[in-house]
Write a protein that holds these residues in place. Structure first.
Motif, PDB file in Angstrom:
ATOM      1  N   MET A  95      35.919  34.114  37.786  1.00  0.00           N
ATOM      2  CA  MET A  95      37.081  33.275  38.065  1.00  0.00           C
ATOM      3  C   MET A  95      37.879  33.893  39.215  1.00  0.00           C
ATOM      4  SD  MET A  95      40.086  32.116  35.406  1.00  0.00           S
ATOM      5  CE  MET A  95      38.977  31.077  34.440  1.00  0.00           C
ATOM      6  N   PRO A  96      37.907  33.239  40.386  1.00  0.00           N
ATOM      7  CA  PRO A  96      38.645  33.785  41.529  1.00  0.00           C
ATOM      8  C   PRO A  96      40.148  33.868  41.249  1.00  0.00           C
ATOM      9  CG  PRO A  96      37.211  31.980  42.196  1.00  0.00           C
ATOM     10  CD  PRO A  96      37.223  31.991  40.705  1.00  0.00           C
ATOM     11  N   VAL A  97      40.764  34.958  41.696  1.00  0.00           N
ATOM     12  CA  VAL A  97      42.208  35.148  41.594  1.00  0.00           C
ATOM     13  C   VAL A  97      42.680  35.544  42.989  1.00  0.00           C
ATOM     14  CG1 VAL A  97      44.081  36.439  40.503  1.00  0.00           C
ATOM     15  CG2 VAL A  97      41.992  35.942  39.204  1.00  0.00           C
ATOM     16  N   SER A  98      43.521  34.708  43.603  1.00  0.00           N
ATOM     17  CA  SER A  98      43.899  34.943  44.999  1.00  0.00           C
ATOM     18  C   SER A  98      45.213  35.693  45.172  1.00  0.00           C
ATOM     19  CB  SER A  98      43.988  33.598  45.735  1.00  0.00           C
ATOM     20  OG  SER A  98      44.974  32.786  45.124  1.00  0.00           O
ATOM     21  N   ALA A  99      45.872  36.084  44.096  1.00  0.00           N
ATOM     22  CA  ALA A  99      47.157  36.771  44.212  1.00  0.00           C
ATOM     23  C   ALA A  99      47.008  38.108  44.928  1.00  0.00           C
ATOM     24  CB  ALA A  99      47.769  36.995  42.836  1.00  0.00           C
ATOM     25  N   MET A 100      47.985  38.422  45.776  1.00  0.00           N
ATOM     26  CA  MET A 100      47.980  39.673  46.517  1.00  0.00           C
ATOM     27  C   MET A 100      47.933  40.862  45.554  1.00  0.00           C
ATOM     28  SD  MET A 100      50.777  41.195  49.266  1.00  0.00           S
ATOM     29  CE  MET A 100      51.758  39.781  49.019  1.00  0.00           C
ATOM     30  N   GLY A 101      46.983  41.740  45.770  1.00  0.00           N
ATOM     31  CA  GLY A 101      46.874  42.950  44.951  1.00  0.00           C
ATOM     32  C   GLY A 101      46.101  42.767  43.661  1.00  0.00           C
ATOM     33  N   SER A 102      45.504  41.603  43.453  1.00  0.00           N
ATOM     34  CA  SER A 102      44.725  41.375  42.232  1.00  0.00           C
ATOM     35  C   SER A 102      43.610  42.395  42.135  1.00  0.00           C
ATOM     36  CB  SER A 102      44.101  39.973  42.235  1.00  0.00           C
ATOM     37  OG  SER A 102      45.097  38.990  42.257  1.00  0.00           O
ATOM     38  N   GLY A 103      43.446  42.935  40.942  1.00  0.00           N
ATOM     39  CA  GLY A 103      42.382  43.894  40.724  1.00  0.00           C
ATOM     40  C   GLY A 103      42.850  45.333  40.701  1.00  0.00           C
ATOM     41  N   PHE A 104      44.039  45.599  41.321  1.00  0.00           N
ATOM     42  CA  PHE A 104      44.558  46.961  41.202  1.00  0.00           C
ATOM     43  C   PHE A 104      46.038  46.996  40.851  1.00  0.00           C
ATOM     44  CE2 PHE A 104      44.763  46.043  45.716  1.00  0.00           C
ATOM     45  CZ  PHE A 104      46.016  46.497  46.094  1.00  0.00           C
ATOM     46  N   LEU A 105      46.807  45.938  41.166  1.00  0.00           N
ATOM     47  CA  LEU A 105      48.181  45.847  40.668  1.00  0.00           C
ATOM     48  C   LEU A 105      48.132  45.240  39.275  1.00  0.00           C
ATOM     49  CD1 LEU A 105      50.142  44.562  43.795  1.00  0.00           C
ATOM     50  CD2 LEU A 105      49.963  46.892  42.938  1.00  0.00           C
ATOM     51  N   GLU A 106      49.164  45.486  38.473  1.00  0.00           N
ATOM     52  CA  GLU A 106      49.156  44.977  37.100  1.00  0.00           C
ATOM     53  C   GLU A 106      49.681  43.555  37.043  1.00  0.00           C
ATOM     54  OE1 GLU A 106      50.584  47.479  34.001  1.00  0.00           O
ATOM     55  OE2 GLU A 106      49.742  49.270  34.922  1.00  0.00           O
ATOM     56  N   TYR A 107      48.795  42.638  36.676  1.00  0.00           N
ATOM     57  CA  TYR A 107      49.121  41.233  36.471  1.00  0.00           C
ATOM     58  C   TYR A 107      48.568  40.820  35.119  1.00  0.00           C
ATOM     59  CZ  TYR A 107      50.099  40.640  41.498  1.00  0.00           C
ATOM     60  OH  TYR A 107      50.617  40.722  42.763  1.00  0.00           O
ATOM     61  N   GLU A 108      49.095  39.705  34.607  1.00  0.00           N
ATOM     62  CA  GLU A 108      48.578  39.153  33.355  1.00  0.00           C
ATOM     63  C   GLU A 108      47.977  37.781  33.603  1.00  0.00           C
ATOM     64  OE1 GLU A 108      51.915  39.074  30.633  1.00  0.00           O
ATOM     65  OE2 GLU A 108      51.334  41.026  29.826  1.00  0.00           O
ATOM     66  N   ALA A 109      47.092  37.408  32.701  1.00  0.00           N
ATOM     67  CA  ALA A 109      46.509  36.069  32.721  1.00  0.00           C
ATOM     68  C   ALA A 109      46.364  35.596  31.281  1.00  0.00           C
ATOM     69  CB  ALA A 109      45.147  36.070  33.407  1.00  0.00           C
ATOM     70  N   MET A 110      46.609  34.318  31.074  1.00  0.00           N
ATOM     71  CA  MET A 110      46.324  33.709  29.776  1.00  0.00           C
ATOM     72  C   MET A 110      44.972  33.027  29.901  1.00  0.00           C
ATOM     73  SD  MET A 110      48.192  30.693  27.626  1.00  0.00           S
ATOM     74  CE  MET A 110      49.600  31.710  27.222  1.00  0.00           C
ATOM     75  N   LEU A 111      44.081  33.361  29.001  1.00  0.00           N
ATOM     76  CA  LEU A 111      42.764  32.746  28.997  1.00  0.00           C
ATOM     77  C   LEU A 111      42.593  31.904  27.748  1.00  0.00           C
ATOM     78  CD1 LEU A 111      40.412  35.654  30.179  1.00  0.00           C
ATOM     79  CD2 LEU A 111      41.437  33.825  31.534  1.00  0.00           C
ATOM     80  N   VAL A 112      41.968  30.761  27.912  1.00  0.00           N
ATOM     81  CA  VAL A 112      41.580  29.892  26.802  1.00  0.00           C
ATOM     82  C   VAL A 112      40.081  29.674  26.961  1.00  0.00           C
ATOM     83  CG1 VAL A 112      41.847  27.624  25.722  1.00  0.00           C
ATOM     84  CG2 VAL A 112      43.828  28.721  26.805  1.00  0.00           C
ATOM     85  N   ALA A 113      39.319  29.937  25.899  1.00  0.00           N
ATOM     86  CA  ALA A 113      37.867  29.770  25.959  1.00  0.00           C
ATOM     87  C   ALA A 113      37.421  28.873  24.814  1.00  0.00           C
ATOM     88  CB  ALA A 113      37.168  31.120  25.886  1.00  0.00           C
ATOM     89  N   ARG A 114      36.540  27.942  25.141  1.00  0.00           N
ATOM     90  CA  ARG A 114      36.005  27.006  24.143  1.00  0.00           C
ATOM     91  C   ARG A 114      34.541  26.724  24.445  1.00  0.00           C
ATOM     92  NH1 ARG A 114      41.487  24.039  23.721  1.00  0.00           N
ATOM     93  NH2 ARG A 114      41.697  24.140  21.476  1.00  0.00           N
ATOM     94  N   ARG A 115      33.815  26.437  23.369  1.00  0.00           N
ATOM     95  CA  ARG A 115      32.418  26.011  23.494  1.00  0.00           C
ATOM     96  C   ARG A 115      32.124  25.109  22.313  1.00  0.00           C
ATOM     97  NH1 ARG A 115      26.929  28.008  22.207  1.00  0.00           N
ATOM     98  NH2 ARG A 115      25.604  27.173  23.841  1.00  0.00           N
ATOM     99  N   GLU A 116      31.418  24.037  22.571  1.00  0.00           N
ATOM    100  CA  GLU A 116      31.097  23.085  21.508  1.00  0.00           C
ATOM    101  C   GLU A 116      30.403  23.797  20.350  1.00  0.00           C
ATOM    102  OE1 GLU A 116      28.513  19.023  20.909  1.00  0.00           O
ATOM    103  OE2 GLU A 116      29.289  19.491  22.897  1.00  0.00           O
ATOM    104  N   GLY A 117      30.873  23.493  19.127  1.00  0.00           N
ATOM    105  CA  GLY A 117      30.283  24.084  17.931  1.00  0.00           C
ATOM    106  C   GLY A 117      30.786  25.490  17.619  1.00  0.00           C
ATOM    107  N   HIS A 118      31.801  25.950  18.356  1.00  0.00           N
ATOM    108  CA  HIS A 118      32.355  27.298  18.179  1.00  0.00           C
ATOM    109  C   HIS A 118      33.872  27.228  18.050  1.00  0.00           C
ATOM    110  CE1 HIS A 118      28.424  28.082  19.883  1.00  0.00           C
ATOM    111  NE2 HIS A 118      28.529  29.347  19.499  1.00  0.00           N
TER     112      HIS A 118
END
Length: 167
Positions: A95-118
């Motif tokens: 999942m691309p993240v274009s925010a400046m400093g992503s990957g080494f500065l501390e940021y948060e993300a909310m993730l929602v994951a779904r799959r049929e039958g799960h």
């Protein structure tokens, strides 16, 4: 002349440091949150080492899962959709993240994951560093996850005034 040479060297070093810091903050390359969805006994989203064996073991049951992301969900001025991705046949996603400093500065993300039958899962995580990955576990069963109606749209709507201010 010696003082002039010392001053010139000092300025050159300072310029080099500024150039390096600027390139780091603007993210010389692009950052993508990478991970895998697997079948497990408990719905969970966690950050693991990129060498975690669960990321490579034979568990092709996470293919076709949908992972949605919100960047900085608790900070209205920075909140933005990361969009959604569908995992490949082995459950991997990027999942691309274009925010400046992503990957080494501390940021948060909310993730929602779904799959049929799960069962679905939702969690706020710190963006993983380059040495880390996201491991999402979805157990078999009915999806009872309740994400507020239009949650992603509502999140973006609330952030819109802040996003327009920054332009």
């Amino acid at each position: 002349a010696a003082m002039l040479r010392i001053a010139a060297n000092s300025i050159a070093r300072s310029a080099l440091v500024i150039l390096l810091l600027t390139s780091m903050l603007t993210g010389c390359g692009s950052y993508a949150m990478q991970g895998r969805v697997v079948r497990g006994s408990v719905a969970n989203i966690q950050i693991v080492s990129k060498n975690d064996p669960r990321l490579t073991e034979d568990n092709p049951t996470g293919g076709g899962a949908v992972v949605q992301g919100i960047f900085e969900p608790d900070t209205p001025s920075e909140r933005q959709s990361l969009g959604q991705v569908v995992t490949d046949g082995q459950g991997y996603f990027s999942m691309p993240v274009s925010a400046m400093g992503s990957g080494f500065l501390e940021y948060e993300a909310m993730l929602v994951a779904r799959r049929e039958g799960h069962q679905g899962v939702m969690r706020i995580i710190d963006l993983p560093r380059s040495s880390q990955r996201v491991l999402i576990t979805l157990p078999l069963g009915r999806d009872t996850l309740r994400v507020p109606e239009g949650f992603l749209d509502q999140t973006l709507r609330e952030a819109k005034p802040y996003l327009e201010e920054s332009r």
